[in-house]
Scaffold this active site. Structure first.
Site, PDB file in Angstrom:
ATOM      1  N   ILE A 197       0.818  -1.220   0.000  1.00 15.94           N
ATOM      2  CA  ILE A 197       0.000   0.000   0.000  1.00 15.94           C
ATOM      3  C   ILE A 197       0.853   1.272   0.000  1.00 15.94           C
ATOM      4  O   ILE A 197       0.313   2.378   0.030  1.00 15.94           O
ATOM      5  CB  ILE A 197      -0.958   0.025   1.214  1.00 15.94           C
ATOM      6  CG1 ILE A 197      -0.188  -0.132   2.534  1.00 15.94           C
ATOM      7  CG2 ILE A 197      -2.022  -1.045   1.067  1.00 15.94           C
ATOM      8  CD1 ILE A 197      -1.059   0.004   3.767  1.00 15.94           C
ATOM      9  N   VAL A 250       5.481  -0.774   2.703  1.00 15.70           N
ATOM     10  CA  VAL A 250       4.362  -0.894   3.631  1.00 15.70           C
ATOM     11  C   VAL A 250       3.303  -1.793   2.988  1.00 15.70           C
ATOM     12  O   VAL A 250       2.922  -1.582   1.827  1.00 15.70           O
ATOM     13  CB  VAL A 250       3.762   0.484   3.970  1.00 15.70           C
ATOM     14  CG1 VAL A 250       2.640   0.323   4.998  1.00 15.70           C
ATOM     15  CG2 VAL A 250       4.831   1.430   4.495  1.00 15.70           C
ATOM     16  N   GLY A 310       7.510   3.755   2.645  1.00 20.09           N
ATOM     17  CA  GLY A 310       7.924   4.797   3.580  1.00 20.09           C
ATOM     18  C   GLY A 310       9.356   5.198   3.334  1.00 20.09           C
ATOM     19  O   GLY A 310      10.004   4.756   2.375  1.00 20.09           O
ATOM     20  N   GLY A 311       9.877   6.050   4.234  1.00 14.74           N
ATOM     21  CA  GLY A 311      11.221   6.561   4.056  1.00 14.74           C
ATOM     22  C   GLY A 311      12.272   5.468   4.058  1.00 14.74           C
ATOM     23  O   GLY A 311      13.314   5.602   3.443  1.00 14.74           O
ATOM     24  N   MET A 312      12.010   4.360   4.765  1.00 16.79           N
ATOM     25  CA  MET A 312      13.017   3.315   4.872  1.00 16.79           C
ATOM     26  C   MET A 312      12.484   1.922   4.541  1.00 16.79           C
ATOM     27  O   MET A 312      13.187   0.943   4.748  1.00 16.79           O
ATOM     28  CB  MET A 312      13.604   3.298   6.289  1.00 16.79           C
ATOM     29  CG  MET A 312      14.401   4.539   6.627  1.00 16.79           C
ATOM     30  SD  MET A 312      15.925   4.657   5.673  1.00 16.79           S
ATOM     31  CE  MET A 312      16.332   6.383   5.981  1.00 16.79           C
ATOM     32  N   GLY A 313      11.244   1.785   4.062  1.00 14.33           N
ATOM     33  CA  GLY A 313      10.770   0.447   3.784  1.00 14.33           C
ATOM     34  C   GLY A 313       9.418   0.401   3.108  1.00 14.33           C
ATOM     35  O   GLY A 313       8.708   1.391   3.044  1.00 14.33           O
ATOM     36  N   ASP A 318      10.404  14.909   8.130  1.00 16.01           N
ATOM     37  CA  ASP A 318       9.963  14.618   6.760  1.00 16.01           C
ATOM     38  C   ASP A 318       8.465  14.862   6.616  1.00 16.01           C
ATOM     39  O   ASP A 318       7.742  14.039   6.057  1.00 16.01           O
ATOM     40  CB  ASP A 318      10.313  13.176   6.389  1.00 16.01           C
ATOM     41  CG  ASP A 318      10.359  12.959   4.874  1.00 16.01           C
ATOM     42  OD1 ASP A 318      10.472  13.964   4.133  1.00 16.01           O
ATOM     43  OD2 ASP A 318      10.294  11.804   4.426  1.00 16.01           O
ATOM     44  N   LYS A 323       5.321  -2.615   7.976  1.00 16.12           N
ATOM     45  CA  LYS A 323       6.396  -1.914   7.277  1.00 16.12           C
ATOM     46  C   LYS A 323       7.657  -2.752   7.333  1.00 16.12           C
ATOM     47  O   LYS A 323       8.126  -3.122   8.408  1.00 16.12           O
ATOM     48  CB  LYS A 323       6.643  -0.541   7.913  1.00 16.12           C
ATOM     49  CG  LYS A 323       7.674   0.294   7.177  1.00 16.12           C
ATOM     50  CD  LYS A 323       7.749   1.690   7.781  1.00 16.12           C
ATOM     51  CE  LYS A 323       8.727   2.565   7.036  1.00 16.12           C
ATOM     52  NZ  LYS A 323       8.787   3.931   7.595  1.00 16.12           N
TER      53      LYS A 323
END
Length: 582
Positions: free
Chosen positions: A17, A25, A20-23, A130, A40
């Site tokens: 869906i 989701v 994110g900034g590091m992975g 962010d 996540k």
């Protein structure tokens, strides 16, 4: 990873869906109780896995209705996953892309919730770092959830890193100080909130788009902060959230109150939207900060001349309709800011804004923009000037000057549009302040009228050193001879660290300073300029610039070389003063 995979023996993946900034989701089902959750996943092992666990530690501290709820973390083999509340929603970024600009009232209602969430985040000693439309989830009832704390950090953390090796956050929504390499703070989050709401109400990012993220980063770091054109009562609130000076921004809690005022239809004009102006009061030798509400309408005008920022008066986005733009903050003197506009067919326009003292009523056709007068100063095919008259006897000279290539047909439209923008700003409050003080070495900290030794000025026939006319910010000074038609002017200049005798005049080294002497003209137009290179310095962009002292001697009745002799004598007297500043 595929749909149907069971994670940690409990969570069944359904569909991705988002990212994110590091992975990545995923929407998933908790097979123990059947509820929907969001999972996540770290994109890779190593540092992203550690950052994911750090996000878990931060998220666990936060409990707020407008923040996505953290449910836990699990390990599946070598992979770490965060388990979070699943919110059926669209991101604010998706809504803006689908719907375009939103109504100011709706944006204010969304903003109240984001600001409330940020206030809770900051109260826990965390900076989000962010805040942007894609990290704001909005459900069908316009309930907001702030998400993605992947690059957030606790204020006590000593070091941070990003996967780019540059700065944390998304360039288009960074605060200027962060784009300049400073550490993010709660005030940086407030700027990003303002930039997010600006994008929602205007349907465009405040600093435009750029394929090259470094070019966009530079624009955020150096370009004037744009004003919202279609925000209505929300506009003054956005202007405060996006102040260039972090100390001038409200905190998140105050921002929430200002946005609620817009929702409730209360006045958000200049007298209302500076309630957090701070007065330091010494009580029993302790500094106490007391918030006060300034009564009435704020004073208009330039204010403190040395901190007024001419670059903040330029609407870069509006100039972009005339061609590619390049901001040049150090193109000339301290009261001036330039933008190079490269238009169709290779046209080259030097657009500039300059602050100057007014002496007497300006001539020309005048019009009113609110309480501010705009005068058509000069109209030529290759140059258009507009003078914005401030109530404290200061003028803002707006100039569109054709320099090369075909003359654009809309040169005066460029000047008129920009002058109206300046007048609108000037009619609301004092001119914006510079983002940071001048460096200690800068000539901007010096009074031009006090720089030349009086005994040297007294040797110029008819000149009384005590009778002079200072320029804006005391960055220039003029002395007139009472017995001859001679004028001596000293002013500070800035520009590229590139000098040559063909362009700048005869070179000489005087007391260790490079000087360039250029005579010119004859008769009443005779004159001589001496440029003294005081020092060089580097901009954040890597360009090397120079600050110089200019001595100009002009007037009829003398040859240009005679004027050069006077200018040279003044230079010899001035150099020891400059050397003492080093």
């Amino acid at each position: 990873m595929r749909s149907g995979t069971l994670i940690a023996g409990r969570y069944r993946l359904a569909e991705p869906i988002g990212a994110g900034g590091m992975g990545m989701v995923w929407r998933a089902t908790d097979e123990r109780d059947g509820r929907q959750v969001a999972l996540k996943q770290a994109l890779s092992e190593g540092r992203t896995g550690r950052v994911l666990r750090r996000e878990a530690a931060i998220a666990a501290k936060l409990d707020h209705p407008n923040i996505v709820t953290f449910l836990g973390e699990v390990q599946d083999g070598d992979e770490w996953w965060l388990v979070m509340e699943y919110v059926p929603s669209s991101s604010l970024g998706t809504l803006i892309h689908a719907e375009g600009a939103m109504a100011p009232g709706r944006v204010a209602r969304l903003g109240v919730q984001i600001a409330d969430a940020l206030a809770a985040v900051h109260a826990e000693g965390v900076v989000h770092r962010d805040v942007k439309p894609s990290n704001v989830l909005v459900d069908t009832d316009d309930v907001v959830k702030l998400t993605d704390f992947g690059i957030s950090r606790a204020l006590s953390t000593e070091t941070t890193w990003t996967h780019t090796g540059l700065v944390g956050g998304t360039p288009a929504f960074l605060a200027p100080e962060v784009a300049n390499g400073e550490e993010p703070t709660a005030a940086s989050d407030v700027f990003s909130l303002g930039a997010t709401l600006f994008t929602a109400v205007e349907g465009r990012q405040p600093f435009g788009d750029a394929e090259n993220p470094l070019a966009l980063l530079r624009r955020v770091a150096t370009a004037p902060i744009p004003l919202a054109d279609d925000a209505g009562p929300l506009a003054p609130v956005l202007a405060q959230l996006m102040q260039r000076d972090p100390a001038a921004r409200p905190d998140a809690s105050t921002a929430r109150g200002l946005l609620q005022d817009v929702v409730d239809g209360r006045d958000t004009g200049p007298a209302r939207w500076k309630p957090w102006a701070l007065v330091a009061v010494a009580v029993l030798a302790a500094a106490v900060t007391v918030p006060i509400l300034w009564p009435g309408r704020p004073a208009l005008g330039a204010g403190d001349q040395r901190t007024a920022d001419p670059c903040a008066l330029i609407d870069i986005a509006a100039l972009g309709r005339f061609g590619a733009t390049e901001l040049e903050e150090a193109y000339s003197g301290f009261p001036r800011c330039d933008v190079i506009v490269r238009g169709a067919g290779g046209s080259y326009v030097d657009f500039r804004v300059e602050l100057k003292p007014l002496r007497g009523a300006p001539s020309g056709r005048a019009r009113q923009v609110g309480p501010i007068t705009v005068v058509d100063a000069r109209d030529r095919s290759d140059l258009c000037e507009r003078l914005v008259v401030l109530p404290d006897d200061v003028g803002v000279l707006v100039t569109a000057d054709h320099d090369d290539g075909p003359v654009p047909s809309d040169l005066c439209l460029m000047a008129d549009t920009s002058a109206d923008h300046v007048a609108t700003l000037a009619g609301q409050a004092e001119l914006p302040r510079r983002n940071a003080p001048f460096p200690a070495r800068s000539l901007a900290r010096t009074d031009a009228c006090r720089l030349v030794p009086e005994e040297a000025l007294a040797k110029v026939p008819g000149v009384d050193p005590a009778t002079h006319r200072p320029g804006f910010g005391n960055w220039s000074c003029t002395w007139r001879s009472a017995t001859r038609n001679t004028i001596v002017t000293l002013y500070f200049d800035r520009g590229n660290n590139s000098f040559n005798e063909q362009r700048d005049g005869r070179f000489a080294s005087v007391g260790g300073f490079a000087t360039y002497t250029e005579p010119g003209g004859a008769g009443d137009d005779a004159g001589c300029d001496v440029r003294i290179v005081d020092h060089t310095y580097s901009l954040p962009t890597g360009k090397t610039k120079a600050e110089t002292v200019m001595i100009a001697v002009t007037g009829g009745g003398e040859t240009a070389e005679r004027h050069c002799a006077v200018a040279t004598d003044l230079t010899k007297a001035l150099v020891p003063v400059l050397a003492a500043r080093r």
